[in-house]
Design a protein around this motif. Sequence first.
Motif, PDB file in Angstrom:
ATOM      1  N   ASP A 114       9.234  11.617  -0.256  1.00 33.89           N
ATOM      2  CA  ASP A 114       8.696  10.345  -0.725  1.00 33.89           C
ATOM      3  C   ASP A 114       7.591  10.583  -1.743  1.00 33.89           C
ATOM      4  N   THR A 115       8.008  11.012  -2.905  1.00 37.95           N
ATOM      5  CA  THR A 115       7.049  11.238  -3.969  1.00 37.95           C
ATOM      6  C   THR A 115       7.373  10.281  -5.101  1.00 37.95           C
ATOM      7  N   SER A 116       6.575  10.345  -6.152  1.00 34.90           N
ATOM      8  CA  SER A 116       6.816   9.416  -7.254  1.00 34.90           C
ATOM      9  C   SER A 116       8.179   9.665  -7.887  1.00 34.90           C
ATOM     10  N   ARG A 117       8.713  10.881  -7.715  1.00 36.32           N
ATOM     11  CA  ARG A 117      10.067  11.151  -8.237  1.00 36.32           C
ATOM     12  C   ARG A 117      11.113  10.332  -7.490  1.00 36.32           C
ATOM     13  N   ASN A 118      10.839  10.064  -6.230  1.00 34.53           N
ATOM     14  CA  ASN A 118      11.803   9.315  -5.408  1.00 34.53           C
ATOM     15  C   ASN A 118      11.211   7.991  -4.943  1.00 34.53           C
ATOM     16  N   VAL A 151       2.957   5.970  -2.794  1.00 35.65           N
ATOM     17  CA  VAL A 151       4.072   6.845  -3.198  1.00 35.65           C
ATOM     18  C   VAL A 151       4.097   7.000  -4.717  1.00 35.65           C
ATOM     19  N   ILE A 152       3.875   5.887  -5.410  1.00 32.25           N
ATOM     20  CA  ILE A 152       3.865   5.955  -6.873  1.00 32.25           C
ATOM     21  C   ILE A 152       2.774   6.927  -7.352  1.00 32.25           C
ATOM     22  N   ASN A 153       1.672   6.938  -6.610  1.00 31.12           N
ATOM     23  CA  ASN A 153       0.560   7.811  -7.007  1.00 31.12           C
ATOM     24  C   ASN A 153       0.596   9.173  -6.310  1.00 31.12           C
ATOM     25  N   TRP A 188       0.851  -1.194   0.000  1.00 29.56           N
ATOM     26  CA  TRP A 188       0.000   0.000   0.000  1.00 29.56           C
ATOM     27  C   TRP A 188       0.899   1.261   0.000  1.00 29.56           C
ATOM     28  N   ALA A 189       1.949   1.215   0.809  1.00 30.97           N
ATOM     29  CA  ALA A 189       2.864   2.369   0.870  1.00 30.97           C
ATOM     30  C   ALA A 189       3.508   2.619  -0.492  1.00 30.97           C
TER      31      ALA A 189
END
Lengths: 527, 261, 194
Positions: C161-165, C85-87, C80-81
Amino acid sequence: MTETAADTTRTGDDVPTALEAAVTTTDHLRIGRAWIASGVLFLVASLVAGLLVSLERMDLSGMAVFGDADSLFRFWSAYRVGIVLLAVVPVVIGLATAVAPLQVGASSVVFPRAAAFGFWVWALGAAITVAGFLIDGGLGTPGGTSRTDAVALTLLGLLMVIGGICCATVCILTTIVVGRTAGMTLSRVPLFVWSVLVAGSIWLVTLPVLAANAVLIYVDLASRSAVAFGAEDTIWEQLSWAFSHPQVYAFALPLVGIAGDIVPVAARRRHGSHQALLVLTALLGVLSFGAYAQAAFDVGTPIREQAIFVVEAFLVVPLVLLVLFGLVDTLWRGAGSRRTRMPAPLYLSVLSVLFLLAGTVLGALRAVAPLDLLERSTTGAQFTFTIGAALLAAMAGTLWWGDLIVGRVAPQGFGLASALAVAVGVELVAVSDMISGFMGLADFTGGDLSGAGYPGSGVNVLNTVAFVGSVHLLIGALGWLVTGVVRFKGARSLGDTWGGHTLEWTTETVEVTSESPLLDAAVEVGA
Amino acid sequence: MLTTGFKLWFGFFVAAFSAAVFAGYTSGATETGPISLGWKGGVGNHVTYVLFVVAAAVFGLLGIVAVAFRDADSESVAEVLGVDTPPPAQTQVGSSIWPVLGALGVATLVVGLVVSSALFVVGLLILVAVSLEWTMTNWSERATGDPEVNSELRERLLRPVEIPILALAGIGVLVLAMSRVLLASSVNGAVLVAGAVGVCVFGAAFVFSRRPNISRRLVSTTLILSCVAVLVAGIVAAATGEREFHQQGGGSGGGHVEVDG
Amino acid sequence: MSSLTFAPAVPNRPRTLVIGSALATSGVLMFFGGLFALYFARRADAMAWGMEWFPEGAIRLPPGGMNMATMALSAITMMWAVYSVINDDRIHAYLAMTITAVMGVAMLNQTVFYFNDIALPIDHSEATTFLYVIVGAHMAMVLVGVLWLGLLLLRALGGQDTSRNRDLVSAAALYWYAAVAVYMVIWLGIYITK
């Protein structure tokens, strides 16, 4: 080429001292140098231990050097552990940390702080391990006379050593996989990089098993009056697989890459089949997985008499022969060309493959049950040939890439002489141990030779020859150390020393020396 | 397309699993034990079988990662990012004290396991502190694209915590070390040591205050060397042990303590 | 009121952390592989000789089963985590990582309670030495995972912790799944087959 230019952006107090820079560095060249220098120092220490053991073996009747068999065993085991995990492997890691990123076109090792952490954990662990051996600890003794807390300390130091090596290996392997420049697929990487990828993969799946053994022993030792795993007379037996056939091949594997990179440059010819050498190296890697050969946990038929052990021992020989054939083929096709060069590292790297071949042949002979060589000094001979091969290759590697790593030129002649002393030493020690083994001498002779029925059999003469070999080894290692020191004082390197075709010779290295993690201006290392 | 990394590690997987099956059947396995992971029948030599199977699983994992990421080749990464040239795998980082301090933490922890639990706890604390510092350094390096701003961010966040804690820890360690030295010395020796240290501190402070332009490096080197000297003396004194204390006057609680020189 | 804008950091090269984590996790798995190999060998030997391995009634299934359930659930929350993060769903990412870490702590707590409860001395037999070493090493593995998640949360609160990372969380997730897999073997090999 790699001389550090003055950092024009910082003056006075901002410039870190040499000590600060050495301790806090995250530069892959500096970390590589630290691994190599420490490895050579521990090599000298290990060889001193080996020399003392050889000296004692010349006349065991009085135990004049150590006083008792347990102390002799302590140094004997320290020599084996030291030369592998504190000397040969660290030097190979040092070479890989410094050179592999450049060979794949990366500006630095990936996770440089973790790489530095790996080095420091290993270095402190090595110091603790050595201290453990010196204060009557070590990895068990037949007579059980060690200090329990010192044995525990040695085991914990060994765990740190393994942890440091694994941490550095992860950084190097990640660099190889992720750090490659455009166009350099894994099938195109230089052989040294490939051999490190293969060897590192095997280290990552075998050294943790050694750590598991050590943890089990430590917990048993610390929790009670050890009877299961921490019983002193069984400790070495539980750990010895890591310093024996076939696991030792995993530590020697990068020599294929070192020789594979040196030969084509010297011969001025590409390898007949780069892909074939990649496959051979990978197969050697497969066959060097030795964690399963745990004789201490034998149930029923001993593991070293089982088919898997015997088949593995025999399969490895033709593979090394094929590698040798590939290298000789490249040299052969280059022979006669006016551009062909015969630098010192070439001799050493080819010699190292020959030694590895000798080691694998002995390994195969050990697996022949009727010969009954498993517990004989043939084991020591096989160890000496294989690890000696890795040592020679490491020396060849430091002579080959040293100009790049340090930025200064070393006296090649002196380096060659030192390496040849090591080669002679390996030959004398291994051959005498091999013959002694065939005559029935045990791998660890323990107490009195005369009590074991050896007088007059010629074993004493062979032990004297082995002692002479040990002296050669030590002289060679000291010569290597001196070569390194002289290199730091030597003339500045002019760049591509050998006319190499791989990326490291065309990449400008960058050394970072600032003390702030965020404000550093990368110091261009002037060509 | 099967990548080279996949071929390497998947090849290792095949070899390791084949070795497990071979070793199993040549060491007393029964029925389909080696093929079914011991579900139906015995697997033979357990050490060999389990190690080869776990190695196969690990290599299989690496093979899957390699093929999923197409060996992390530069071209595939560029395609994922939608750029022509992907960023470098590792941006330049400067010198850092955390690796060596972290390793010291591990060493302290390890020695503490054998020597004393207090040392073990100290090692643990060092490791926790280093983990936090390391993380914050990593975080700050990725905060913005401006290294100066990143550096300032880190300083603002961590300095107010670092400085008091380090000062307290430093003072504590030095006081402890000095107390060990004084307790290990004879009565007169302790007086002499205390006096000498006081004079040294006073003298150094006097010299530094008289020469405001003195090099910062000289000052820091002097301080570091002095602290190391006190620390070493403290360790030596602790190893030597305290001098003997004799209670005089008999009786409970009545006598004063006289120290034997 | 003026606001400052800064250029974003150069993006990390994808895959780096995940591959590093995969390699490191491989080493950890092999460590447990070594322990399991020796454990199963000694256990099979004892069984073959008709000897007692664990004392009767010492190893009980419910605590092991509860721990297995906790670890299995934590694998789902870890997924889920990663998904969050991907989204770029930061709130859910915080929540999922926190729940995963809490489940790790719960597992540690249950294990400590259980071992205190059975009060089996570590030096009772080879089997108990193995039990404590394997379970203890796994507890250390979970503890490292919990600390890793804690440090990730710290960075997440700093907005990274975003989709960039996404690799930051993916790398930790890989390690966490390995911890769950190791526990699965412990559950099967120690708690169920005893």
